[in-house]
Design an enzyme around this catalytic site. Structure first.
Site: not given
Ligand code: GDP
Ligand code: IMO
Ligand code: MG
Length: 420
Positions: A13, A16, A40-41, A220
């Protein structure tokens, strides 16, 4: 830009999805290389927000090819749902999305097994069946996308797998699964997905040799890697840059650059040690300001200060050339900001992530404190225009991590980005 790998440098998270989206402008092909719909991207474009789980985050750029690589575990029903969802929002998904015929599948019994294992051995998984699907892959009893194209073979093998899982389900007082239903659902999905399923290895290598720019999208993060993460509190794949080569089928010597995405602080979802975790109001404030709730499961993310020991480990392990630091804006209001510069384990200072999670659980962070800049960075587009204290903070976390900064993100939207 040569073939670029993008990895998460923390516990997932990191943002990415957003960084892939901004880098896609210069790329021709985006390839997801591991994980499944546990990811979840998030990508925000204008007023629209998209959360991608299996489909690469390049899909929002028209004219780019998006590939789900052989290293991904694909739940065909989840993929169809995601395709339909994007189409319903006017995003083109035909002709620009392909799935490797070698990618393994997640089937309903994997989710049942995931839930059963969580009862006795809690990892805090996303319950998407990821661990059991990868176990079957390594155990040589998995199904691959190519199997959907041979219905008879698929059905015969599925019958055995469902029988086997139902024995386990019964032992744990779970409802048995219906072979007939799974068989019908998945063969129907296979018909719909047939046009996307191809041999991506030949295609990707041909495109790469022809000079096309490939962007390999990790899911991840490094500390969740099956080999290098905080085992057993990890996911079941190689999230790190080595996994990009095996998960996309691109040879290591063709990789030109590794980008590591890290937040300006740290978050983690699920169980497992997290040395800089803030269990107080400060942690709650970061969660609120940063909207730190899971993009896949909606769970509140655990929040803490930036951990330079963890990110230095990531830089070394992945060979990160360039860092993308996200969510700088979330720290805008804070009067003081801390950075973990060492761990104290049983009274001794250490500067590496210990292999034993019990040791890591006992690590106490040693902090260096910084004055906050206490002014909004959201509208800033040039590094030099950032407040001096923000620049100082960024330079320090980059120096401690051991790589240079290429991108600073000051908001979730495409344009809220500073390139260095
Ligand atoms: P990922 O799994 O690495 O793609 O990240 P996620 O999408 O799960 O979580 C990142 C969250 O931060 C999302 O809600 C993005 O929209 C948000 N985000 C990304 N970059 C920034 C930033 O620079 N500032 C803020 N406030 N939010 C951001
Ligand atoms: P993105 O790509 C954050 C965590 C789960 C759990 C562990 C194992 O959005 O960054 P799993 O379902 O993969 O067997 O769970 O990994 N986990 C993540 N945490 N971002 C993710 O994906 C994750 N995908 C799995 O919360 O601790
Ligand atoms: Mg994510």
């Amino acid at each position: 830009m040569a073939t670029t790998i993008l990895v998460g440098a923390q516990w997932g998270d990191e943002g990415k999805g957003k960084i892939i989206d901004v880098l896609t402008e210069q790329a021709d092909v985006v390839v997801r290389y591991q994980g499944g719909n546990n990811a979840g991207h998030t990508v925000e474009v204008g007023a629209e927000k998209y959360v991608l789980h299996l489909i690469p985050s390049g899909i929002l750029y028209p004219g780019k090819l998006n590939v789900i690589g052989n290293g991904v575990v694909v739940d065909p029903l989840a993929l169809l749902e995601e395709i339909d969802h994007l189409k319903s929002r006017g995003i083109a998904v035909d002709g620009n999305l392909l799935v490797s015929n070698r990618a393994h599948m997640v089937l309903p019994y994997h989710k049942v097994l995931d839930a059963i294992r969580e009862q006795s051995n809690k990892i805090g998984t996303t319950k998407r069946g990821i661990g059991p699907a990868y176990s079957d892959k390594v155990g040589r009893t998995g199904f691959r996308m190519v199997d959907l194209l041979s219905p008879e073979k698929f059905s015969a093998k599925l019958r055995l797998k469902v029988r086997e899982t139902n024995e386990i389900a019964r032992a744990f007082d779970q409802k048995p699964l219906s072979f007939a239903k799974i068989n019908a659902d998945y063969l129907a999905a296979g018909k719909k997905l047939r046009r996307y399923i191809v041999d991506t290895i030949k295609l990707l290598n041909r495109l790469e040799r022809d000079g096309r720019q490939l962007l390999l999208e990790g899911a991840q993060g490094t500390l969740l890697d099956i080999d290098f993460g905080t085992y057993p509190f990890v996911t079941s794949s190689n999230t790190t840059s080595g996994g990009a080569c095996t998960g996309a089928g691109i040879p290591p010597h063709r990789i030109g650059r590794v980008v590591g995405v890290m937040k300006a602080y740290t978050t983690r979802v699920g169980e497992g040690p997290f040395p800089t975790e803030l269990l107080d109001d400060q942690g709650a404030q970061i969660r609120e300001t940063g909207k730190e709730f899971g993009a896949t499961t909606g769970r509140p993310r655990r929040c803490g200060w930036f951990d330079a020991i963890a990110t230095r480990y990531s830089v070394t392990l992945n060979g990160i050339d360039e860092l993308a630091v996200t969510k700088m804006d979330v720290l805008d209001e804070l009067p003081k900001i801390k950075v973990c510069v060492a761990y104290k384990l049983d009274g001794k200072l250490i500067d590496t992530v210990p292999a034993d999670v019990d040791d890591l659980s006992r690590c106490k962070p040693v902090y260096q404190e910084f004055d906050g800049w206490q002014t909004s960075t959201k509208l800033i587009r040039e590094f030099e225009d950032l407040p001096k204290r923000a620049r100082l903070y960024l330079n320090k976390i980059a120096q401690l991590s051991g790589a240079k900064i290429g991108i600073v993100s000051v908001g979730p939207r495409r344009e809220e980005t500073i390139f260095l």
